[in-house]
Design a protein around this motif. Sequence first.
Motif, PDB file in Angstrom:
ATOM      1  N   SER A 181      -4.459   4.527  -9.473  1.00 20.43           N
ATOM      2  CA  SER A 181      -4.444   4.825  -8.076  1.00 20.43           C
ATOM      3  C   SER A 181      -2.956   5.483  -7.739  1.00 20.43           C
ATOM      4  O   SER A 181      -2.235   5.076  -8.496  1.00 20.43           O
ATOM      5  CB  SER A 181      -4.149   3.522  -7.348  1.00 20.43           C
ATOM      6  N   PRO A 182      -2.957   6.509  -6.944  1.00 19.44           N
ATOM      7  CA  PRO A 182      -1.790   7.353  -6.788  1.00 19.44           C
ATOM      8  C   PRO A 182      -0.943   6.623  -5.513  1.00 19.44           C
ATOM      9  O   PRO A 182       0.254   7.158  -5.305  1.00 19.44           O
ATOM     10  CB  PRO A 182      -2.066   8.628  -6.146  1.00 19.44           C
ATOM     11  N   VAL A 183      -1.583   5.497  -4.854  1.00 18.83           N
ATOM     12  CA  VAL A 183      -0.992   4.884  -3.939  1.00 18.83           C
ATOM     13  C   VAL A 183      -0.640   3.473  -4.213  1.00 18.83           C
ATOM     14  O   VAL A 183      -1.348   2.778  -5.006  1.00 18.83           O
ATOM     15  CB  VAL A 183      -1.568   5.044  -2.365  1.00 18.83           C
ATOM     16  N   GLY A 211      -0.876   2.893  -9.547  1.00 16.72           N
ATOM     17  CA  GLY A 211      -1.298   2.874 -11.152  1.00 16.72           C
ATOM     18  C   GLY A 211      -2.211   1.915 -11.192  1.00 16.72           C
ATOM     19  O   GLY A 211      -2.980   1.810 -12.276  1.00 16.72           O
ATOM     20  N   GLU A 212      -2.804   1.238 -10.161  1.00 20.08           N
ATOM     21  CA  GLU A 212      -3.673   0.082 -10.509  1.00 20.08           C
ATOM     22  C   GLU A 212      -5.097   0.880 -11.067  1.00 20.08           C
ATOM     23  O   GLU A 212      -5.497   1.850 -10.490  1.00 20.08           O
ATOM     24  CB  GLU A 212      -4.064  -0.778  -9.312  1.00 20.08           C
ATOM     25  N   ALA A 213      -5.580   0.209 -11.974  1.00 18.38           N
ATOM     26  CA  ALA A 213      -7.017   1.030 -12.448  1.00 18.38           C
ATOM     27  C   ALA A 213      -8.149   1.014 -11.402  1.00 18.38           C
ATOM     28  O   ALA A 213      -8.486  -0.105 -11.116  1.00 18.38           O
ATOM     29  CB  ALA A 213      -7.287   0.338 -13.651  1.00 18.38           C
ATOM     30  N   HIS A 231       4.218  -4.989  -4.020  1.00 18.70           N
ATOM     31  CA  HIS A 231       3.261  -3.707  -4.407  1.00 18.70           C
ATOM     32  C   HIS A 231       3.934  -3.072  -5.663  1.00 18.70           C
ATOM     33  O   HIS A 231       3.738  -1.801  -5.878  1.00 18.70           O
ATOM     34  CB  HIS A 231       3.008  -2.757  -3.208  1.00 18.70           C
ATOM     35  N   ALA A 232       4.357  -3.912  -6.550  1.00 19.15           N
ATOM     36  CA  ALA A 232       4.707  -3.378  -7.884  1.00 19.15           C
ATOM     37  C   ALA A 232       3.871  -4.029  -8.874  1.00 19.15           C
ATOM     38  O   ALA A 232       3.046  -5.073  -8.575  1.00 19.15           O
ATOM     39  CB  ALA A 232       6.162  -3.822  -8.122  1.00 19.15           C
ATOM     40  N   MET A 233       3.785  -3.316 -10.056  1.00 18.32           N
ATOM     41  CA  MET A 233       3.004  -4.145 -11.294  1.00 18.32           C
ATOM     42  C   MET A 233       3.496  -5.556 -11.407  1.00 18.32           C
ATOM     43  O   MET A 233       4.893  -5.729 -11.374  1.00 18.32           O
ATOM     44  CB  MET A 233       3.256  -3.409 -12.545  1.00 18.32           C
ATOM     45  N   VAL A 234       2.839  -6.447 -12.040  1.00 13.56           N
ATOM     46  CA  VAL A 234       3.322  -7.748 -12.154  1.00 13.56           C
ATOM     47  C   VAL A 234       4.671  -8.065 -12.889  1.00 13.56           C
ATOM     48  O   VAL A 234       4.834  -7.215 -13.860  1.00 13.56           O
ATOM     49  CB  VAL A 234       2.351  -8.778 -12.717  1.00 13.56           C
TER      50      VAL A 234
END
Length: 725
Positions: free
Chosen positions: A36-38, A100-102, A327-330
């Motif tokens: 994801s770009p957002v 960046g979520e797949a 809304h960050a990676m874990v």
Amino acid sequence: MERWLRREDERLLTGAGRYVADIRVPGCLEAAFVRSPVAHGVVREVDCSAAREVPGVAGAWAAADLPDLPSVPVSAMMAAADDAGREWPALARDRVRYPGEALAVVLGDDRYRAEDGAAQVVTWIDELPPEEVVAFHGEAGEPIGDDVWERAAVVVEGHYRQQLLMPSPMECRTFLCEPTGDGLVVWSGHQAPHRLRMELAGLLGWPVERIRVTVPDTGGAFGSKSALFPEYIAVVHLALRLGRPVRWVEDRRESMLVATRGRGQDQRVRLAADDAGKLLAYELSIDADVGAYPHLGAGLPMQTAWMATGPYLTPQVHATVRSVLTHAMVTYPYRGAGRPEAASALERTMDTLARRLGMDPVELRRRNFIPPERFPYLTPTGRDYDSGNHAAALDLALTTFGYDAWRAEQARRRADPDARPIGIGLCCYVERSGGEAGGLHEYVGVEAGDDGTFTARCGAAPSGQSHETVFPALVAETLGVDAVRVHLLEGDTTATPDGVGSFASRSAQIDGAGLQHAATLLMDRARERAATLWEVPVEETSWAEGVVHGPSSIDVAELVKLTGPLRADERYEAGMAFPFGAHVAVVEVDPDLGTVEVLRLVAVDDCGHPIDPGVVRGQAFGSAVQGLGQALYEGIPFDEHLVPQVPGGLLDYLLPTYAEIPPIDLRETSTPSPRTPLGAKGAGESGCIGTPPAIVNAVADALELTDPDVLQMPLTPDVVWRAAR
């Protein structure tokens, strides 16, 4: 114990190591993910049709193409979170929650073709505004009444930010799995292979015996490789679907976008003392950024709360935690995992208190240390410290550092209007090693062979801790034989029936003590067998250098030939341990440019009984450099849409290089833990805990700041320049 020659160095330093990317499996497909770009949005469509037409692409799938694709399993900590219903999908279905979520996965004959296919996937996402949800509440200690603050001679407050960090191991995440007809073989640079096997088995509804997980050479981890990630699930699912091996090797740009984060806390503190500087009460409030999904990081800030007391006799301590989904990676454990945050908040506030009292910060700390005779010591937050001598560590640090001479130089410069100011900063810390109750165990074993060799087994997984050298040498020393006779099996779920893994600085403390115990059991069993052969009481036998002595003597190899396999396996339990230390730094600041030069850093750490002092020093040095990175350089830049801005990779995320490393003097005191016969405590995380607040305190001292809030890590030239104004 003297330092042993490291067995693994020649292989690793000459490029002969075997990492997941080096493993050759016939017919293996390589995975690339479309991301994801957002940061937040509704997924309208993910079209993979064009990707499937790219030469060399074996297939491309979005979540809609894989309706039976499992999600990330709910961990115990996720289940405890208030918002446990937020499921973390392996591929985003309806909504993306972090950049960046797949969204889709493409498999190719090689990574180049997979990337070519990924570039052809078309996505439509309706961007949404950011949202924050509280996922977890917790507290440690009892609430503090208003009367304490009212009667205190002085109360100081502070607000600190622990920035989000990237663990940044040399090797990013890796995962390769091969279907074997009735099961799976998995290779991964993972810190807990038995846990990974268990989670995969649960996901597939299989018995664990159908899955083998092996950890080959691994280029670092620092806590970031101990989870079951969405990408791993997608790879396993497609390998079983296609009946072919599939591998994913995360590249650096990908890692900087979607690998786990460390730290991420906003902290508010209050510290009260009487007019003699004796501490009365300490209050810590934590708002933690735990990323988009309530994974293990949701409860991780409780480590900060539990360790809020530090090395001091503070009668009342209360810490509260609020974990917030963003809304960050874990956020996940990163070297120190909650303890650097605790030390930083307390030690920065101790320096503020010393300034308010007009007291030397050294003297303030000495007046409040827990004295050695008070151990074991139960803190107000419920931590049961095993042993400690904090004054001894601080005294050695100050003597090594030359504290009085540097204070004299500081006074000289302050009297010279043309001289650049210098500052001196301290940090006295306590950390916890070994893990939490319920996980303070490990499966270990030692077996004697009929060829005179011994095999040591444990549930640990190596990622740079020198297990290959230290564990066989420890077993050999216990047995009284040459270390070349001992071979280590670890990082493989076939080696032991179960295992916990390598994290929380537990390897020496638990695996090392366990292997020592297993070796002792092996000697006892060898004596029992020999006594039976000779028909004498076991008390009339003894063990020395691999030979059992009694009415006659028999080598253990001959004993195995005569009586059969000889092996001691154990589920070894250990107690929690609390390493500690004192770090001192001196910095020179250019107020006009905002630059900071660390002139000297002294780190005195106490890890109980060090099994291999050379390895301990290597761990201390590496963690001190990482601590330097947090203090001065590292931080994830985000744009207004909450997307990390690292287009130049490590040119945009500044890790300290050799050119930035100051003179570091490493010393140690030794206060063995009474909770295992080995006496070892964890040694791998000290620099990440002690170095950052020492450096920040030194900069505050150089600038003679009365308000500590103006200094927030990383201390970039802009931050320091503004603080100097």
